[in-house]
Design a protein around this motif. Structure first.
Motif, PDB file in Angstrom:
ATOM      1  N   SER A   7      -8.503  -7.858  -9.818  1.00 22.05           N
ATOM      2  CA  SER A   7      -8.701  -6.837  -8.785  1.00 22.05           C
ATOM      3  C   SER A   7      -8.895  -7.510  -7.433  1.00 22.05           C
ATOM      4  CB  SER A   7      -9.910  -5.966  -9.116  1.00 22.05           C
ATOM      5  OG  SER A   7     -11.082  -6.749  -9.186  1.00 22.05           O
ATOM      6  N   ARG A   8      -8.397  -6.863  -6.418  1.00 18.71           N
ATOM      7  CA  ARG A   8      -8.483  -7.399  -5.065  1.00 18.71           C
ATOM      8  C   ARG A   8      -8.766  -6.258  -4.102  1.00 18.71           C
ATOM      9  NH1 ARG A   8      -4.755  -8.060  -0.846  1.00 18.71           N
ATOM     10  NH2 ARG A   8      -5.294  -9.745   0.595  1.00 18.71           N
ATOM     11  N   GLY A  18     -10.964   6.353  23.033  1.00 22.56           N
ATOM     12  CA  GLY A  18     -10.996   7.789  22.854  1.00 22.56           C
ATOM     13  C   GLY A  18     -10.470   8.299  21.536  1.00 22.56           C
ATOM     14  N   THR A  19     -10.184   7.425  20.590  1.00 21.01           N
ATOM     15  CA  THR A  19      -9.720   7.824  19.267  1.00 21.01           C
ATOM     16  C   THR A  19     -10.625   7.214  18.202  1.00 21.01           C
ATOM     17  OG1 THR A  19      -8.197   5.933  19.133  1.00 21.01           O
ATOM     18  CG2 THR A  19      -7.323   7.997  20.034  1.00 21.01           C
ATOM     19  N   VAL A  20     -10.560   7.774  17.016  1.00 18.31           N
ATOM     20  CA  VAL A  20     -11.371   7.299  15.892  1.00 18.31           C
ATOM     21  C   VAL A  20     -10.475   6.501  14.964  1.00 18.31           C
ATOM     22  CG1 VAL A  20     -12.874   7.940  13.984  1.00 18.31           C
ATOM     23  CG2 VAL A  20     -12.846   9.324  16.061  1.00 18.31           C
ATOM     24  N   ARG A  21     -10.768   5.233  14.838  1.00 17.24           N
ATOM     25  CA  ARG A  21     -10.043   4.362  13.918  1.00 17.24           C
ATOM     26  C   ARG A  21     -10.858   4.190  12.644  1.00 17.24           C
ATOM     27  NH1 ARG A  21      -7.259  -0.626  17.360  1.00 17.24           N
ATOM     28  NH2 ARG A  21      -5.729   0.660  18.480  1.00 17.24           N
ATOM     29  N   ALA A  22     -10.164   4.173  11.535  1.00 18.26           N
ATOM     30  CA  ALA A  22     -10.815   4.028  10.230  1.00 18.26           C
ATOM     31  C   ALA A  22     -10.275   2.789   9.541  1.00 18.26           C
ATOM     32  CB  ALA A  22     -10.562   5.264   9.370  1.00 18.26           C
ATOM     33  N   ASP A  23     -11.164   1.869   9.191  1.00 19.98           N
ATOM     34  CA  ASP A  23     -10.798   0.701   8.392  1.00 19.98           C
ATOM     35  C   ASP A  23     -10.856   1.104   6.927  1.00 19.98           C
ATOM     36  OD1 ASP A  23     -10.593  -0.731  10.735  1.00 19.98           O
ATOM     37  OD2 ASP A  23     -12.645  -1.487  10.636  1.00 19.98           O
ATOM     38  N   LEU A  24      -9.694   1.435   6.370  1.00 23.84           N
ATOM     39  CA  LEU A  24      -9.611   1.961   5.013  1.00 23.84           C
ATOM     40  C   LEU A  24      -9.629   0.815   4.013  1.00 23.84           C
ATOM     41  CD1 LEU A  24      -6.800   4.560   5.747  1.00 23.84           C
ATOM     42  CD2 LEU A  24      -9.234   5.040   5.490  1.00 23.84           C
ATOM     43  N   ALA A  25     -10.665   0.745   3.219  1.00 24.53           N
ATOM     44  CA  ALA A  25     -10.781  -0.276   2.179  1.00 24.53           C
ATOM     45  C   ALA A  25     -10.278   0.290   0.856  1.00 24.53           C
ATOM     46  CB  ALA A  25     -12.227  -0.742   2.040  1.00 24.53           C
ATOM     47  N   TYR A  26      -9.595  -0.549   0.088  1.00 26.94           N
ATOM     48  CA  TYR A  26      -9.067  -0.130  -1.209  1.00 26.94           C
ATOM     49  C   TYR A  26      -9.027  -1.331  -2.143  1.00 26.94           C
ATOM     50  CZ  TYR A  26      -4.699  -2.197   0.496  1.00 26.94           C
ATOM     51  OH  TYR A  26      -3.755  -3.072   1.006  1.00 26.94           O
ATOM     52  N   THR A  27      -9.086  -1.048  -3.426  1.00 29.32           N
ATOM     53  CA  THR A  27      -9.022  -2.079  -4.462  1.00 29.32           C
ATOM     54  C   THR A  27      -7.820  -1.808  -5.338  1.00 29.32           C
ATOM     55  OG1 THR A  27     -11.435  -2.293  -4.466  1.00 29.32           O
ATOM     56  CG2 THR A  27     -10.262  -3.151  -6.377  1.00 29.32           C
ATOM     57  N   HIS A  28      -7.025  -2.839  -5.586  1.00 27.55           N
ATOM     58  CA  HIS A  28      -5.826  -2.698  -6.410  1.00 27.55           C
ATOM     59  C   HIS A  28      -5.643  -3.955  -7.242  1.00 27.55           C
ATOM     60  CE1 HIS A  28      -4.520  -5.013  -3.001  1.00 27.55           C
ATOM     61  NE2 HIS A  28      -3.339  -5.236  -3.523  1.00 27.55           N
ATOM     62  N   ALA A  29      -4.787  -3.868  -8.240  1.00 30.99           N
ATOM     63  CA  ALA A  29      -4.538  -4.982  -9.148  1.00 30.99           C
ATOM     64  C   ALA A  29      -3.415  -5.857  -8.605  1.00 30.99           C
ATOM     65  CB  ALA A  29      -4.167  -4.463 -10.537  1.00 30.99           C
ATOM     66  N   VAL A  30      -3.631  -7.170  -8.622  1.00 33.81           N
ATOM     67  CA  VAL A  30      -2.640  -8.138  -8.171  1.00 33.81           C
ATOM     68  C   VAL A  30      -2.549  -9.253  -9.212  1.00 33.81           C
ATOM     69  CG1 VAL A  30      -3.035  -7.660  -5.723  1.00 33.81           C
ATOM     70  CG2 VAL A  30      -4.371  -9.437  -6.872  1.00 33.81           C
ATOM     71  N   PRO A  31      -1.433  -9.993  -9.244  1.00 31.38           N
ATOM     72  CA  PRO A  31      -1.344 -11.132 -10.170  1.00 31.38           C
ATOM     73  C   PRO A  31      -2.374 -12.203  -9.832  1.00 31.38           C
ATOM     74  CG  PRO A  31       0.829 -10.496  -9.357  1.00 31.38           C
ATOM     75  CD  PRO A  31      -0.165  -9.747  -8.540  1.00 31.38           C
TER      76      PRO A  31
END
Length: 655
Positions: free
Chosen positions: A13-14, A270-283
């Motif tokens: 997982s990464r 003047g805008t809202v930025r979101a740092d979207l974190a996610y976990t997925h499977a990698v080799p």
């Protein structure tokens, strides 16, 4: 929604992060549709509350005793502290409250404690570095002796593998403090004030009572973020907090099976930025057991040179192909022009500030504000250019590794390289490189494909022959073998000759393959690194020359008569202008029809076969012609499966 990611055999997982943008929202209480500006205003009110409490907590605990307690990992009773910063601070009893009359829930306090705890934990490394430099202070801060370097590396935690530039910069900072105050600082907390707090919301410290995020059931490219935001800058009761639903368009880089985590929200222009974190499977990546490696060498005009090396069963190493180059002379010229402009503006602003002094009503005060804003814009352009260059260079390198089916990328470690004694222009150009950023992007992209990125020592990679390890003789160009230079390398022992950068990446790849058993994982950042060169392994890091596999083109008979063809087999003439309407036309050729010639900045001294140094010097004006980033960077395509073409023969073939 389950937050556990199923991982198959040979996978791991990464967790990664990608930037998103919140464009609109809906107030669930009133059903009001909120615009981007209104959403940014309400998020900004929450950010102000969190950043205020965070600054208060950091200022209160910015001392050696509290930082050491937090970094020790144990509370006063000897129990292990939790890994979450906000939980560790609560275990230690470090609390913070909202300003008087303001009502916030416990999750808002959590975000403030989480951000403060992360900042205080990071201060421990700087405190240890400063303490080590102070305890081993040299007689001459500008120039340490060999014994003084050994002493400071022993005093600094992890100093044996720390770049010398980090120690030198901390030494200069302490020396500047001593000149200003007439005494040495006791620790880093006297040397540096409490750091400024970034304006952001760490929603990862919250639970479902403050924020949730769920992927859309039918459209995996969309998600819904729900969070509580205040309806006024100073909420007086819980009724002043309402739930907001924000639809989020997920970037295509997030896999469909990835697990989403609560993002970090920031306010930007003047805008809202979101740092979207996610976990997925990698080799999974491995430290050793590699047979095909990609060696990468750094350059100046040729920013990156790369090629593959193969380790055979008999322990011999060969290098198929001629490698590739990523030339960015035009991009670096533009960076040079922006740097000169930034220096000019800063010097002008400093001069205005000296003239103004303490007079707030000075006529130059308005001009100073204008210059400050222009400096910010130029700095943003330089930062964006560096980001684009790092992304392009890392993407090119990883594509080369994927095309060559390499399982590891070996990059020379130049963190300790300092630009000095090479002239003002060359020193500046060397110091402006973005090597660290490129390597970080390279690790990020390579992990997606299961390719390891390992840094190797850079000692003698360009000096010794890749085939016999004898010191090389460097010349100006292959057609000028008697003119001293640096671009073309000749071996007096085995007769090898080639581009200096080509020989360097061969040496890097061979050194990595022979030293792969010495690969370790850095505890601080998790990066793979080969820390030192072993002599008996280095003796085996030689490229075995291979004989040519091309067909024999020796003349064995009379030359066959060539009939003149009316048109070449590949059309080299542009197609006619596209007619109006549905009328047909003959197929287009390969010649462009929209641009007759490229700008000067797109082709000057940037061809992949260029070996001689430019005769016109480093002139940034050519980059001001607006050629575009894709014309300022020239790269070799990832075609490792094809044999390298012979540039000396042209027989009119399709290639």
């Amino acid at each position: 929604m389950s937050r556990k990611l199923p991982v198959g055999e040979g996978e791991t997982s990464r967790t990664a992060c990608v930037r998103g943008l919140l464009r609109a929202a809906v107030d669930e209480k009133t059903g009001e549709l909120m615009s981007a500006s209104l959403l940014a205003e309400r998020v900004g009110w929450a950010v102000d509350l969190v950043s205020g409490m965070t600054s208060e907590l950091i200022a209160e605990r910015w001392n050696t005793t509290d930082v050491d307690i937090l970094a020790s990992g144990e509370d006063v009773g000897g129990r292990k502290l939790p890994s979450n910063a906000w939980m560790a601070l609560r275990r230690l009893g470090w609390t913070v409250t909202a300003p008087g009359g303001v009502k916030v829930n416990d999750r808002i306090v959590r975000m403030a404690q989480e951000q403060a705890g992360r900042t205080l934990r990071c201060a421990k490394w700087r405190a240890g570095l400063t303490c080590g430099v102070l305890t081993s202070w040299p007689a001459d801060p500008a120039r340490r002796t060999a014994q003084e370097w050994d002493a400071v590396r022993e005093a600094v935690p992890g100093g044996r593998h720390l770049p010398s530039s980090v120690i030198k910069s901390r030494t200069r900072q302490i020396a500047a403090f001593a000149r200003k105050h007439g005494r040495m600082p006791a620790d880093v907390f006297q040397l540096e004030a409490a750091p400024r707090v970034a304006r952001m919301l760490l929603l990862s410290a919250c639970d479902g009572q403050q924020a949730t995020i769920e992927r859309h059931e039918s459209d995996p490219g969309r998600a819904l973020l729900r969070l509580q935001l205040p309806t006024r800058p100073d909420p007086r009761s819980y009724r002043d907090w309402t739930w907001i639903a924000c639809p989020v368009a997920l970037p295509p880089t997030i896999p469909q099976g990835a697990v989403l985590h609560l993002p970090t929200l920031r306010i930007h222009q003047g805008t809202v930025r979101a740092d979207l974190a996610y976990t997925h499977a990698v080799p999974k990546t491995r430290r050793s057991g590699h047979t095909v490696a990609l060696g990468v060498d750094w350059g100046l005009n040729t920013l990156l040179s790369a090629g593959t090396a193969r380790l055979h069963a008999d322990k011999t190493i060969t290098s198929p192909g001629s490698g590739g180059m990523f030339r960015t002379a035009g991009v670096l010229a533009k960076q040079h022009r922006l740097r000169r402009l930034s220096e000019h503006l800063r010097a002008k602003a400093d001069h205005y500030q000296r003239l103004i002094g303490d007079d707030t009503d000075h006529p130059l005060a308005a001009r100073t504000l204008t210059l400050t804003e222009e400096i910010r814009r130029v700095s943003a352009r330089r930062s964006n250019l560096n980001d684009a260059l790092a992304q392009a260079g890392a993407r090119w390198t990883v594509d080369q590794a994927i095309a060559a089916e390499a399982s590891v990328i070996y990059v020379e470690d130049l963190r300790s390289m300092e630009a000095h004694d090479m002239g003002r222009t060359m020193n500046t150009r060397l110091s402006q490189q973005v090597r660290g950023r490129i390597v970080n992007r390279m690790r990020h992209l390579a992990a997606e494909a299961g390719i390891a990125v390992v840094t190797v020592p850079a000692r003698n990679t360009s000096r010794h022959c890749p085939q016999c390890l004898v010191p090389l003789r460097h010349r100006k160009a292959p057609d000028r073998p008697t003119t001293p230079g640096w671009k073309w390398a000749l071996c007096p022992s085995c007769g090898y000759q080639g581009d200096r950068d080509t020989g360097a990446w061969k040496r890097i790849a061979a050194r990595g393959l022979t030293h792969q058993a010495k690969t370790v994982v850095d505890r601080t950042g998790g990066a793979m690194v080969i820390r030192s060169v072993v002599d008996n392994l280095e003796a085996k890091a030689a490229i075995t020359p291979t004989t040519g596999t091309g067909r024999d083109r020796s003349k064995t008979g009379p030359t066959r008569h060539q009939t003149a063809r009316p048109t070449p087999r590949r059309r080299r003439t542009p197609s006619p202008t596209r007619p109006q309407g549905p009328a047909g036309k003959r197929p287009e050729g390969h010649a462009p029809t929209d641009r007759t010639r490229l700008p000067r900045a797109a082709h000057r001294h940037q061809d992949v076969t260029t070996t001689s140094t430019p005769t016109t010097g480093h002139r940034p004006r050519g980059a001001a012609l607006g050629a575009g980033f894709h014309l300022h960077a020239h790269a070799s395509p990832p075609r490792w499966a094809e044999p390298p073409p012979d540039p000396t023969v042209r027989i009119g073939s399709l290639s």
